[in-house]
Design a protein around this motif. Structure first.
Motif, short mmCIF file in Angstrom:
data_model
loop_
_atom_site.label_atom_id
_atom_site.label_comp_id
_atom_site.label_asym_id
_atom_site.label_seq_id
_atom_site.Cartn_x
_atom_site.Cartn_y
_atom_site.Cartn_z
N THR A 99 1.01 -0.96 0.11
CA THR A 99 -0.17 -0.07 -0.31
C THR A 99 1.05 1.01 0.04
OG1 THR A 99 -1.92 1.85 0.84
CG2 THR A 99 -0.61 0.27 2.67
N PHE A 134 -11.37 10.00 1.77
CA PHE A 134 -13.02 9.12 0.69
C PHE A 134 -13.71 10.37 1.23
CE2 PHE A 134 -10.82 5.20 -0.68
CZ PHE A 134 -10.61 5.36 -1.73
N HIS A 135 -14.76 11.03 0.72
CA HIS A 135 -15.91 11.59 1.80
C HIS A 135 -16.49 11.08 2.25
CE1 HIS A 135 -15.30 14.16 -1.96
NE2 HIS A 135 -16.03 15.15 -0.86
N MET A 136 -15.90 10.57 3.92
CA MET A 136 -16.67 9.66 4.45
C MET A 136 -15.61 10.08 5.93
SD MET A 136 -15.28 6.27 3.58
CE MET A 136 -16.00 5.71 1.75
N TYR A 187 -12.32 1.07 5.17
CA TYR A 187 -12.05 0.77 3.57
C TYR A 187 -10.90 -0.04 3.32
CZ TYR A 187 -12.03 1.78 -1.13
OH TYR A 187 -12.32 1.47 -3.17
N PRO A 188 -9.89 -0.08 3.29
CA PRO A 188 -8.18 -1.08 2.81
C PRO A 188 -9.19 -2.67 3.57
CG PRO A 188 -7.78 -0.11 4.92
CD PRO A 188 -8.33 0.45 3.81
N LYS A 201 -12.43 -3.46 4.39
CA LYS A 201 -13.67 -3.92 3.63
C LYS A 201 -12.82 -4.90 1.87
CE LYS A 201 -16.40 -1.06 5.67
NZ LYS A 201 -17.23 0.69 5.48
N MET A 202 -12.20 -3.88 1.63
CA MET A 202 -11.55 -3.82 0.47
C MET A 202 -10.91 -5.57 -0.05
SD MET A 202 -12.64 -2.02 -2.15
CE MET A 202 -14.33 -1.50 -1.04
N ARG A 203 -10.56 -5.30 1.33
CA ARG A 203 -9.63 -7.07 1.05
C ARG A 203 -10.67 -7.92 1.61
NH1 ARG A 203 -5.56 -3.56 1.43
NH2 ARG A 203 -3.74 -4.38 0.52
N ARG A 212 -4.51 4.15 8.27
CA ARG A 212 -5.50 2.85 6.77
C ARG A 212 -4.51 2.59 6.29
NH1 ARG A 212 -8.00 6.49 2.22
NH2 ARG A 212 -6.17 7.45 2.16
N ALA A 213 -2.98 2.84 5.95
CA ALA A 213 -2.15 1.94 5.76
C ALA A 213 -2.26 0.59 6.55
CB ALA A 213 -0.78 2.57 5.08
N SER A 258 -4.47 -1.80 6.81
CA SER A 258 -4.65 -2.40 5.27
C SER A 258 -4.23 -3.77 5.42
CB SER A 258 -3.96 -1.63 4.54
OG SER A 258 -2.42 -1.78 4.17
#
Lengths: 334, 230
Positions: free
Chosen positions: A81, A90-92, A100-101, A103-105, A148-149, A152
């Protein structure tokens, strides 16, 4: 091996901005990439993040070429990452940005709540977890992007100037969290910085880029600043009241380096023709083969290389006040 | 001047009493307009993503063509689709002419270029870092496109609303392909044209007022949404 760069070339509109014949980056280590602005640090990180197509050559990421299909590339990307210098949130909410990461994973993030909370608290952003990502200051955004990183789960984290926007009091917190991440989870970290002291403080290895090429020498005693001309004498102020006198045709922004072998270290001030004489205290001593690497703080850190014999004969140790002397000619202007 | 004020007073009465003829035209317009916008959106937004996200030979020409198509004269679209749907036309056997479906076909053709063109601009103006950030956080290409959609949703909705504005207010397609059949294909615009030519000024005015009100409300709701985001 984490990364192997083979004849990597990157060009924009025909202009080559990065040309790395060979570079190997090991797993579980911390690497720093240093170099002047425009030397290709960000481009190199973007290539390693697998979001920038190569113009030529190949990169092996954990032994696998990045030149495969889109699906293979996506699989490789899951292992790495990238935290940009001006990261996008992001707008959240901050918390959802950090999740987010996961959820993506497709990771069940509820079970990872403690991990998320720890990342937020280590970076000092627990109190803003509910705020909108867009309303934060640049420094806060950078810390959220780091959190976030961190959560992840990627084994490799690339960071472009990770403390560039962060206020002084939080820089230590960020650096500490990076070291902890590497020690606790063995996460490989590669970061770019213009702060050489930070590079040496954090990294196991330092890579220097100049004009898109790897610099052959170990990047020590490198400073960026502005060369000014005072009555025919050129100099660069590298720190408050520390100005190095040098010989150059250039004036204006530049990078300079001083060969650690060309600096004379002495216990008292010596009379010589050399134009640069400074006093400072020894902050670090390292043995390297038959030689000793001595770091002296003269307002900036200067590294001096001398033989073991001369080191011991002078009875030097950490904390001792010493004098450093070097010629204007021994400063290389890049 | 008197007939204008009289017309306004009567038209308000028709609206307040929910006059059947007025309501029918409103219902047909909304039904047909929403359906065409929905279909056009399903075609345009994915196309806009494909075009905005890639660079290819002829892209500039394609953008010029799409921009030109934004100004398609509604009667020209009506005429061309008419030629296809009329009994002797290639699609004549489906018997679509003078049905709401025919209006939908024509309106989709009108709305697609607008939603696509504004959609391309909307997607193109989304911060480049969105896609890259999503990719570096483990998103696949589809998830990354979704992130771009979500971050640019206000501008993308603006494209869809522009499309809806175009179809709800057009008359050429509705008149030529719908045939202005009362209760079936009579839309607000064709009803206004008909009632004006018949001399029922207040009925035409009542429908026109509702049409304006609908367009105004949609934009108002949209601006509210936009305000909440910024």
């Amino acid at each position: 091996m984490l990364y192997e760069l083979l004849d990597v070339k990157k060009a924009y509109d025909g202009r080559v901005v990065l040309d790395v014949p060979r570079l190997a980056i090991e797993e579980n280590k911390i690497y720093a990439i240093v170099g002047p602005n425009g030397s290709g640090k960000t481009t190199l990180l973007r290539l390693l993040a697998l979001i920038e197509p190569l113009t030529g050559g190949d990169i092996l990421f954990r032994g696998r070429s990045i030149g495969g299909s889109a699906k293979e590339l996506h699989e490789l990307r899951k292992g790495v990452t990238f935290v940009m210098e001006n990261p996008y949130l992001f707008h959240m909410s901050v918390r959802n940005n950090v999740l987010y990461p996961l959820k993506m994973r497709s990771i069940a993030y509820r079970s990872l709540n403690p991990v998320v909370e720890r990342a937020l608290s280590r970076l000092g952003i627990s109190d803003i977890a509910g705020s909108g990502g867009q309303s934060l200051s640049a420094g806060q955004k950078q810390r959220v992007a780091l959190a976030r990183a961190f959560v992840s789960g990627a084994g490799t984290i690339l960071l472009d100037e990770p403390t560039a926007n962060i206020d002084r009091e939080n820089v230590g917190r960020v650096e500490e969290s990076l070291i902890l991440l590497n020690r606790e989870r063995g996460t490989s970290l590669i970061f770019s910085t213009h702060d050489l002291a930070q590079a040496y403080r954090l990294a196991d290895d330092v890579v220097m880029l100049i004009d898109g090429r790897l610099s052959g020498t170990r990047p020590e005693n490198v400073f960026s600043g502005i060369i000014t001309d005072r009555n025919g004498t050129k100099g660069m102020e590298v720190a408050q009241s520390v100005t190095f006198e040098l010989i150059s045709d250039k004036t204006g922004p530049a990078y300079i380096s001083i060969d650690p072998e060309s600096i004379i270290i002495s216990l008292g001030e010596i009379a010589s023709s050399a134009r640069n004489t400074f006093s400072g205290r020894i902050v670090r001593v390292e043995e390297e083969g038959g030689r000793v690497r001595v770091a002296v703080n003269i307002g900036v850190i200067l590294v001096v290389l001398l033989t073991k014999k001369s080191f011991f004969s002078m009875g030097m140790n950490v904390g001792r006040e010493v004098w450093l002397t070097f010629k204007a000619l021994s400063i290389k202007v890049h | 001047m008197g007939f204008i004020f009289e017309g306004i007073a009567r038209s308000l009465h028709l609206i307040v009493t929910a006059n059947a003829e007025v309501m029918q035209a409103v219902a047909v317009s909304l039904k047909v307009g929403s359906l065409s916008t929905l279909i056009a959106t399903a075609i345009s937004i994915p196309s806009a993503f494909c075009i905005a996200g890639r660079s290819f030979k002829g892209k500039r020409l394609l953008l010029t063509v799409i921009n030109t198509l934004m100004g398609l004269p509604t009667v020209a679209v009506g005429l061309i689709v008419y030629a296809f749907l009329s009994r002797v036309g290639p699609l004549g056997r489906f018997g679509l002419l003078f049905t709401p479906a025919a209006i939908v076909i024509g309106q989709v053709i009108l709305a697609v270029p607008i939603i696509t063109a504004i959609g391309i601009t909307a997607i193109g103006s989304v911060d480049k870092r969105v896609r890259e950030t999503a990719l570096t956080l483990g998103a696949n290409a589809k998830q990354a496109s979704f992130a771009v959609f979500r971050e640019g949703r206000t501008a993308i909705f603006a494209a869809i609303i522009a499309g809806f504005g175009r179809v709800i207010a057009e008359i050429g397609v509705a008149m030529m392909l719908g045939g202005n059949i009362k209760g079936v294909t009579r839309t607000m615009t064709t009803a206004i044209a008909l009632e004006t030519s018949r001399g029922d000024f207040s009925l035409a005015l009542a429908i026109a007022l509702i049409l304006l009100l609908i367009v105004f409300s949609i934009n108002l709701i949209f601006q509210r949404l936009q305000g909440r985001r910024s």
